[in-house]
Design a protein around this motif. Structure first.
Motif, PDB file in Angstrom:
ATOM      1  N   LYS A 275      -6.319  -0.526  -6.496  1.00 35.44           N
ATOM      2  CA  LYS A 275      -5.397  -1.537  -5.948  1.00 35.44           C
ATOM      3  C   LYS A 275      -5.183  -1.323  -4.448  1.00 35.44           C
ATOM      4  O   LYS A 275      -5.138  -2.288  -3.673  1.00 35.44           O
ATOM      5  CB  LYS A 275      -4.068  -1.482  -6.686  1.00 35.44           C
ATOM      6  CG  LYS A 275      -4.122  -1.979  -8.122  1.00 35.44           C
ATOM      7  CD  LYS A 275      -2.750  -1.929  -8.762  1.00 35.44           C
ATOM      8  CE  LYS A 275      -2.793  -2.461 -10.199  1.00 35.44           C
ATOM      9  NZ  LYS A 275      -1.451  -2.437 -10.837  1.00 35.44           N
ATOM     10  N   ILE A 276      -5.060  -0.040  -4.051  1.00 35.59           N
ATOM     11  CA  ILE A 276      -4.878   0.277  -2.622  1.00 35.59           C
ATOM     12  C   ILE A 276      -6.096  -0.167  -1.822  1.00 35.59           C
ATOM     13  O   ILE A 276      -5.979  -0.718  -0.724  1.00 35.59           O
ATOM     14  CB  ILE A 276      -4.628   1.789  -2.434  1.00 35.59           C
ATOM     15  CG1 ILE A 276      -3.246   2.167  -2.984  1.00 35.59           C
ATOM     16  CG2 ILE A 276      -4.741   2.179  -0.959  1.00 35.59           C
ATOM     17  CD1 ILE A 276      -2.981   3.660  -3.007  1.00 35.59           C
ATOM     18  N   GLN A 277      -7.298   0.058  -2.414  1.00 34.30           N
ATOM     19  CA  GLN A 277      -8.529  -0.343  -1.731  1.00 34.30           C
ATOM     20  C   GLN A 277      -8.590  -1.860  -1.538  1.00 34.30           C
ATOM     21  O   GLN A 277      -9.004  -2.347  -0.482  1.00 34.30           O
ATOM     22  CB  GLN A 277      -9.740   0.139  -2.532  1.00 34.30           C
ATOM     23  CG  GLN A 277     -11.066  -0.067  -1.798  1.00 34.30           C
ATOM     24  CD  GLN A 277     -12.236   0.527  -2.555  1.00 34.30           C
ATOM     25  OE1 GLN A 277     -12.101   0.935  -3.725  1.00 34.30           O
ATOM     26  NE2 GLN A 277     -13.391   0.585  -1.923  1.00 34.30           N
ATOM     27  N   LEU A 278      -8.160  -2.597  -2.554  1.00 33.28           N
ATOM     28  CA  LEU A 278      -8.130  -4.054  -2.443  1.00 33.28           C
ATOM     29  C   LEU A 278      -7.163  -4.509  -1.349  1.00 33.28           C
ATOM     30  O   LEU A 278      -7.452  -5.443  -0.593  1.00 33.28           O
ATOM     31  CB  LEU A 278      -7.728  -4.677  -3.781  1.00 33.28           C
ATOM     32  CG  LEU A 278      -8.767  -4.600  -4.904  1.00 33.28           C
ATOM     33  CD1 LEU A 278      -8.172  -5.121  -6.206  1.00 33.28           C
ATOM     34  CD2 LEU A 278     -10.002  -5.418  -4.532  1.00 33.28           C
TER      35      LEU A 278
ATOM     36  N   LYS B 170      -5.188  10.836 -14.546  1.00 32.35           N
ATOM     37  CA  LYS B 170      -6.266  10.465 -13.629  1.00 32.35           C
ATOM     38  C   LYS B 170      -6.575   8.977 -13.719  1.00 32.35           C
ATOM     39  O   LYS B 170      -6.861   8.335 -12.709  1.00 32.35           O
ATOM     40  CB  LYS B 170      -7.518  11.277 -13.962  1.00 32.35           C
ATOM     41  CG  LYS B 170      -8.689  11.026 -13.007  1.00 32.35           C
ATOM     42  CD  LYS B 170      -9.870  11.907 -13.366  1.00 32.35           C
ATOM     43  CE  LYS B 170     -11.014  11.680 -12.391  1.00 32.35           C
ATOM     44  NZ  LYS B 170     -11.458  10.309 -12.327  1.00 32.35           N
ATOM     45  N   THR B 171      -6.520   8.435 -14.917  1.00 33.11           N
ATOM     46  CA  THR B 171      -6.792   6.995 -15.100  1.00 33.11           C
ATOM     47  C   THR B 171      -5.796   6.155 -14.313  1.00 33.11           C
ATOM     48  O   THR B 171      -6.169   5.175 -13.635  1.00 33.11           O
ATOM     49  CB  THR B 171      -6.708   6.622 -16.588  1.00 33.11           C
ATOM     50  OG1 THR B 171      -7.655   7.396 -17.327  1.00 33.11           O
ATOM     51  CG2 THR B 171      -7.002   5.136 -16.786  1.00 33.11           C
ATOM     52  N   GLU B 172      -4.558   6.530 -14.361  1.00 32.28           N
ATOM     53  CA  GLU B 172      -3.512   5.789 -13.630  1.00 32.28           C
ATOM     54  C   GLU B 172      -3.721   5.910 -12.125  1.00 32.28           C
ATOM     55  O   GLU B 172      -3.570   4.931 -11.387  1.00 32.28           O
ATOM     56  CB  GLU B 172      -2.135   6.329 -14.028  1.00 32.28           C
ATOM     57  CG  GLU B 172      -0.980   5.496 -13.472  1.00 32.28           C
ATOM     58  CD  GLU B 172       0.374   6.018 -13.922  1.00 32.28           C
ATOM     59  OE1 GLU B 172       1.387   5.432 -13.468  1.00 32.28           O
ATOM     60  OE2 GLU B 172       0.430   6.999 -14.698  1.00 32.28           O
ATOM     61  N   VAL B 173      -4.092   7.121 -11.698  1.00 34.91           N
ATOM     62  CA  VAL B 173      -4.340   7.347 -10.268  1.00 34.91           C
ATOM     63  C   VAL B 173      -5.514   6.488  -9.797  1.00 34.91           C
ATOM     64  O   VAL B 173      -5.470   5.865  -8.725  1.00 34.91           O
ATOM     65  CB  VAL B 173      -4.619   8.840  -9.994  1.00 34.91           C
ATOM     66  CG1 VAL B 173      -5.120   9.032  -8.556  1.00 34.91           C
ATOM     67  CG2 VAL B 173      -3.368   9.662 -10.210  1.00 34.91           C
ATOM     68  N   ASP B 174      -6.597   6.461 -10.587  1.00 35.77           N
ATOM     69  CA  ASP B 174      -7.779   5.667 -10.210  1.00 35.77           C
ATOM     70  C   ASP B 174      -7.434   4.179 -10.122  1.00 35.77           C
ATOM     71  O   ASP B 174      -7.925   3.463  -9.244  1.00 35.77           O
ATOM     72  CB  ASP B 174      -8.895   5.891 -11.229  1.00 35.77           C
ATOM     73  CG  ASP B 174      -9.500   7.279 -11.131  1.00 35.77           C
ATOM     74  OD1 ASP B 174      -9.288   7.932 -10.088  1.00 35.77           O
ATOM     75  OD2 ASP B 174     -10.159   7.707 -12.089  1.00 35.77           O
TER      76      ASP B 174
ATOM     77  N   ILE C 177       0.830  -1.207   0.000  1.00 34.25           N
ATOM     78  CA  ILE C 177       0.000   0.000   0.000  1.00 34.25           C
ATOM     79  C   ILE C 177       0.866   1.259   0.000  1.00 34.25           C
ATOM     80  O   ILE C 177       0.571   2.241  -0.710  1.00 34.25           O
ATOM     81  CB  ILE C 177      -0.946  -0.003   1.225  1.00 34.25           C
ATOM     82  CG1 ILE C 177      -2.069  -1.033   1.026  1.00 34.25           C
ATOM     83  CG2 ILE C 177      -1.542   1.382   1.467  1.00 34.25           C
ATOM     84  CD1 ILE C 177      -2.985  -1.183   2.214  1.00 34.25           C
ATOM     85  N   ALA C 178       1.938   1.223   0.802  1.00 31.96           N
ATOM     86  CA  ALA C 178       2.841   2.372   0.845  1.00 31.96           C
ATOM     87  C   ALA C 178       3.454   2.633  -0.532  1.00 31.96           C
ATOM     88  O   ALA C 178       3.566   3.790  -0.981  1.00 31.96           O
ATOM     89  CB  ALA C 178       3.927   2.137   1.881  1.00 31.96           C
ATOM     90  N   LYS C 179       3.834   1.572  -1.224  1.00 34.74           N
ATOM     91  CA  LYS C 179       4.416   1.709  -2.561  1.00 34.74           C
ATOM     92  C   LYS C 179       3.379   2.238  -3.560  1.00 34.74           C
ATOM     93  O   LYS C 179       3.661   3.136  -4.373  1.00 34.74           O
ATOM     94  CB  LYS C 179       4.956   0.362  -3.029  1.00 34.74           C
ATOM     95  CG  LYS C 179       5.626   0.397  -4.404  1.00 34.74           C
ATOM     96  CD  LYS C 179       6.153  -0.966  -4.771  1.00 34.74           C
ATOM     97  CE  LYS C 179       6.839  -0.932  -6.132  1.00 34.74           C
ATOM     98  NZ  LYS C 179       5.932  -0.475  -7.214  1.00 34.74           N
ATOM     99  N   LEU C 180       2.167   1.673  -3.517  1.00 36.59           N
ATOM    100  CA  LEU C 180       1.107   2.122  -4.427  1.00 36.59           C
ATOM    101  C   LEU C 180       0.728   3.572  -4.170  1.00 36.59           C
ATOM    102  O   LEU C 180       0.416   4.329  -5.113  1.00 36.59           O
ATOM    103  CB  LEU C 180      -0.126   1.221  -4.271  1.00 36.59           C
ATOM    104  CG  LEU C 180       0.014  -0.214  -4.783  1.00 36.59           C
ATOM    105  CD1 LEU C 180      -1.193  -1.044  -4.373  1.00 36.59           C
ATOM    106  CD2 LEU C 180       0.181  -0.232  -6.306  1.00 36.59           C
ATOM    107  N   THR C 181       0.732   3.956  -2.897  1.00 40.25           N
ATOM    108  CA  THR C 181       0.429   5.356  -2.555  1.00 40.25           C
ATOM    109  C   THR C 181       1.470   6.292  -3.162  1.00 40.25           C
ATOM    110  O   THR C 181       1.131   7.353  -3.699  1.00 40.25           O
ATOM    111  CB  THR C 181       0.380   5.536  -1.031  1.00 40.25           C
ATOM    112  OG1 THR C 181      -0.621   4.668  -0.484  1.00 40.25           O
ATOM    113  CG2 THR C 181       0.045   6.975  -0.660  1.00 40.25           C
ATOM    114  N   GLY C 182       2.744   5.887  -3.077  1.00 40.66           N
ATOM    115  CA  GLY C 182       3.808   6.692  -3.687  1.00 40.66           C
ATOM    116  C   GLY C 182       3.651   6.778  -5.189  1.00 40.66           C
ATOM    117  O   GLY C 182       3.831   7.850  -5.793  1.00 40.66           O
ATOM    118  N   ASP C 183       3.273   5.651  -5.805  1.00 45.02           N
ATOM    119  CA  ASP C 183       3.067   5.637  -7.258  1.00 45.02           C
ATOM    120  C   ASP C 183       1.897   6.534  -7.654  1.00 45.02           C
ATOM    121  O   ASP C 183       1.932   7.222  -8.694  1.00 45.02           O
ATOM    122  CB  ASP C 183       2.809   4.209  -7.746  1.00 45.02           C
ATOM    123  CG  ASP C 183       4.037   3.329  -7.609  1.00 45.02           C
ATOM    124  OD1 ASP C 183       5.154   3.870  -7.472  1.00 45.02           O
ATOM    125  OD2 ASP C 183       3.868   2.075  -7.621  1.00 45.02           O
TER     126      ASP C 183
END
Length: 264
Positions: A221-224, A212-216, A199-205
């Motif tokens: 993934k973070i939610q999962l 916006k598409t990439e952020v969503d 999650i920490a890595k995905l948050t940084g990404d």
């Protein structure tokens, strides 16, 4: 502390442990139960046998009627007394044995004591054929008063040795189950830690994402991962509760085993 009729008490003088057994003394009226107990204990109802392995204490319960004490909690052994001079007293022996086992348990150690052996009476052959140990005594002549307790001591100590072996097996089994739960708990916590790092890595990404598409996508993934951590946390909580119960069981089994070993 008490276990299966065995009380391990410490003396205040030398802090040594003395095994103490509760013994129910039963029999018909006039067979000499009270005189037998008083001769041995001087009225204290506590008799100490000096055995080869050290002193063994017996707490003697003079019971007029087993019906008045239907549940003999903590009683490890019994002495069933009869008068060798009375045919009715002898014929009641099996009845007393049956009542005693019903009240205190089928595995209770029993010795049949026939009083008034000094009268040299006949008709006592059937007493020698009982499944229980039989000891002829004479309370008035102080004859063979200690032998019943020597027999009880051998039987009860042997029973406690068997209990100790069974308890060792139970302790080994519980420790194995506890180890399994601890290993499972460790694996779940490791998975939870890995998900948190992801999650920490995905948050940084997500913070570095340019569209916006990439952020969503990264937020999904973070939610999962958050949902997975929530499930893992619930499993860890349940497993921690199970582990705690097994720890209590192991501690109880260990304490019981130590109590049994102190009297071997």
């Amino acid at each position: 502390a008490e276990y299966m009729g065995i009380n391990i008490s410490s003396t205040s003088n030398n802090m040594t442990t003395t095994p103490t057994f509760k013994i129910a003394v039963v029999g018909g009226t006039g067979v000499g139960k009270t005189s037998f107990i008083n001769k041995l204990t001087s009225g204290s109802s506590v008799y100490t046998l000096d055995s080869d392995n050290g002193p063994i204490r017996f707490e003697l319960l003079d019971l007029v009627s087993i019906e008045e004490s239907p549940h003999l909690d903590g009683v490890a052994g019994g002495i069933v007394m009869c008068s060798l001079g009375e045919s009715n007293s002898k014929s009641d022996i099996r009845k007393w044995i049956k009542k005693l086992k019903k009240a205190a348990g089928q595995d209770i150690a029993i010795v049949v004591v026939g009083n008034k052996k000094d009268l040299k009476l006949c008709g006592n052959e059937f007493l020698n054929k009982l499944d229980e140990n039989f000891v002829p005594t004479s309370v008035s002549k102080n004859q063979c008063l200690h032998e019943p307790f020597e027999i009880l001591a051998r039987v009860l100590v042997n029973m406690s040795q068997c209990d100790s072996c069974d308890q060792s097996t139970e302790l080994y089994h519980l420790r194995g189950l506890l180890k399994i739960r601890e290993d499972e708990n460790f694996k779940l916590r490791s998975k939870c830690s890995s998900q948190a790092q992801e999650i920490a890595k995905l948050t940084g990404d997500a913070l570095a994402a340019s569209s916006k598409t990439e952020v969503d996508t990264l937020r999904a993934k973070i939610q999962l991962r958050d949902m997975e951590i929530s499930k893992l946390t619930t499993e860890i909580s349940k497993l921690t509760a199970q582990t705690y119960k097994y720890e209590l069981s192991v501690n109880e089994a260990w304490n019981t085993l130590n109590l049994l070993k102190t009297k071997l």
